[in-house]
Design a protein around this motif. Structure first.
Motif, PDB file in Angstrom:
ATOM      1  N   LYS A  21      56.296  58.006 -43.892  1.00  0.00           N
ATOM      2  CA  LYS A  21      57.194  57.238 -43.888  1.00  0.00           C
ATOM      3  C   LYS A  21      58.145  56.060 -42.626  1.00  0.00           C
ATOM      4  CE  LYS A  21      57.400  56.398 -48.671  1.00  0.00           C
ATOM      5  NZ  LYS A  21      57.146  55.125 -49.354  1.00  0.00           N
ATOM      6  N   PRO A  24      56.229  54.068 -40.188  1.00  0.00           N
ATOM      7  CA  PRO A  24      56.435  52.403 -39.665  1.00  0.00           C
ATOM      8  C   PRO A  24      58.322  51.373 -40.006  1.00  0.00           C
ATOM      9  CG  PRO A  24      54.829  53.495 -42.058  1.00  0.00           C
ATOM     10  CD  PRO A  24      55.934  53.867 -40.582  1.00  0.00           C
ATOM     11  N   LYS A  25      58.788  52.660 -39.886  1.00  0.00           N
ATOM     12  CA  LYS A  25      60.708  52.365 -39.998  1.00  0.00           C
ATOM     13  C   LYS A  25      60.785  52.462 -38.581  1.00  0.00           C
ATOM     14  CE  LYS A  25      62.029  54.779 -43.748  1.00  0.00           C
ATOM     15  NZ  LYS A  25      62.493  53.406 -45.296  1.00  0.00           N
ATOM     16  N   LYS A  28      58.857  49.297 -37.491  1.00  0.00           N
ATOM     17  CA  LYS A  28      60.442  48.053 -37.412  1.00  0.00           C
ATOM     18  C   LYS A  28      61.324  47.707 -36.518  1.00  0.00           C
ATOM     19  CE  LYS A  28      59.896  46.519 -41.778  1.00  0.00           C
ATOM     20  NZ  LYS A  28      60.589  46.400 -43.288  1.00  0.00           N
ATOM     21  N   THR A 100      64.116  43.618 -43.555  1.00  0.00           N
ATOM     22  CA  THR A 100      62.867  43.352 -44.625  1.00  0.00           C
ATOM     23  C   THR A 100      62.584  41.840 -44.234  1.00  0.00           C
ATOM     24  OG1 THR A 100      63.400  42.365 -47.174  1.00  0.00           O
ATOM     25  CG2 THR A 100      64.992  42.405 -45.585  1.00  0.00           C
ATOM     26  N   ASP A 229      63.552  56.705 -49.154  1.00  0.00           N
ATOM     27  CA  ASP A 229      62.508  56.490 -49.351  1.00  0.00           C
ATOM     28  C   ASP A 229      61.372  54.606 -49.494  1.00  0.00           C
ATOM     29  OD1 ASP A 229      60.944  59.012 -48.571  1.00  0.00           O
ATOM     30  OD2 ASP A 229      61.367  59.631 -51.407  1.00  0.00           O
ATOM     31  N   ASP A 230      62.430  53.988 -49.410  1.00  0.00           N
ATOM     32  CA  ASP A 230      62.180  52.721 -49.373  1.00  0.00           C
ATOM     33  C   ASP A 230      61.938  52.028 -47.831  1.00  0.00           C
ATOM     34  OD1 ASP A 230      63.030  49.333 -49.934  1.00  0.00           O
ATOM     35  OD2 ASP A 230      62.696  50.063 -51.956  1.00  0.00           O
ATOM     36  N   ASP A 231      60.745  51.793 -48.319  1.00  0.00           N
ATOM     37  CA  ASP A 231      59.649  50.910 -46.570  1.00  0.00           C
ATOM     38  C   ASP A 231      61.331  50.050 -46.539  1.00  0.00           C
ATOM     39  OD1 ASP A 231      57.930  52.198 -47.624  1.00  0.00           O
ATOM     40  OD2 ASP A 231      56.558  50.323 -48.261  1.00  0.00           O
ATOM     41  N   ASP A 232      61.805  49.229 -47.353  1.00  0.00           N
ATOM     42  CA  ASP A 232      62.752  48.480 -46.059  1.00  0.00           C
ATOM     43  C   ASP A 232      64.391  49.314 -45.496  1.00  0.00           C
ATOM     44  OD1 ASP A 232      60.508  46.735 -46.735  1.00  0.00           O
ATOM     45  OD2 ASP A 232      62.102  45.811 -48.642  1.00  0.00           O
ATOM     46  N   GLN A 234      66.523  51.394 -43.008  1.00  0.00           N
ATOM     47  CA  GLN A 234      66.265  51.795 -41.891  1.00  0.00           C
ATOM     48  C   GLN A 234      67.098  53.050 -42.279  1.00  0.00           C
ATOM     49  OE1 GLN A 234      62.849  50.177 -41.012  1.00  0.00           O
ATOM     50  NE2 GLN A 234      64.221  49.748 -38.902  1.00  0.00           N
TER      51      GLN A 234
END
Length: 241
Positions: A21, A24-25, A28, A100, A229-232, A234
């Motif tokens: 996880k 990816p953060k 971004k 996002t 845990d949400d991908d969007d 940060q």
């Protein structure tokens, strides 16, 4: 946040990284920094520190390069940074920072996390007077004298410093705080002193922290875990002592 709570969060982040996880953060964050200030790290302090933070978390160079390249792609033009305000269980104040390409999806998810975990979603800006936006640099404890470090970093815009001593379970570190506008100068000071960077961010710091019992913290952390845990998402900021 208190040191004990920070360590619980650090343990969570370690698990988070193993679950793929974290990269990816971090990627971004690099893409957003490159999009905002250009893809040349030498000319973009925010990008430079985002890259250093990623390296400190052992993010592979190929991933970092790919994240920078994405800043010039069509997909990056749709990425927006936004934050949401809310109250967690037991009245804990929470700011959720997101990056996002679909704000409609992200706000729906964040609202659901609050409502399903004993929290309350608030209009954006509701907590603006409860938190201050600060530049925050976390570095490994340097070999130089801490008083000398403090006096030097004041010249680069440091307003506060927190020294966390090493113990049997955790390495020591130093957290350097400054005003939002001082991010670039603080970054320059860290580089000139050769400090080993762990992370560098613009964070929401609570103006008044609140203590919670262990049982209350368990309830609050359930919500924080869902948000993180949400991908969007940060970063998540609270007023926990």
């Amino acid at each position: 946040m208190g040191r004990a709570f920070e360590y619980r969060r650090a343990s969570k982040e370690a698990r988070w990284g193993k679950m793929s996880k974290l990269f990816p953060k971090l990627g971004k964050a690099i893409t957003v920094a490159a999009k905002e200030g250009g893809t040349d790290p030498d000319m973009n302090p925010k990008l430079r520190t985002a890259i250093m933070t990623a390296k400190a978390q052992n993010m592979p160079k190929d991933n970092i390069d790919a994240a920078i390249k994405r800043a010039n792609g069509k997909d990056s033009s749709d990425i927006k940074t936004i934050h949401y305000d809310g109250k967690g269980p037991h009245g804990a104040l929470i700011i959720v920072e997101c990056a996002t390409d679909n704000p409609t999806r992200t706000v729906a998810n964040v609202k659901a996390y609050f409502s399903k975990n004993g929290g309350e979603f608030l209009p954006t800006g509701s907590l603006s007077f409860m938190f201050s936006r600060k530049a925050v640099f976390e570095v490994k404890t340097p070999k130089m004298d801490i008083e000398e470090l403090e006096l030097t970093m004041i010249d680069f815009g440091m307003t506060d410093i927190e020294v966390n001593e090493a113990d049997d379970e955790h390495e020591g570190n130093v957290v350097i705080y400054g005003e939002y506008e001082s991010f670039g100068e603080l970054n320059r000071g860290v580089e000139e002193l050769g400090l080993e960077l762990i992370s560098a961010n613009l964070k929401f710091i609570p103006n008044n922290k609140q203590e919670f019992s262990d049982s209350e913290l368990e309830d609050i952390e359930k919500l924080i875990d869902k948000l993180e845990d949400d991908d969007d998402v940060q970063a998540v900021y609270t007023n926990i002592e």
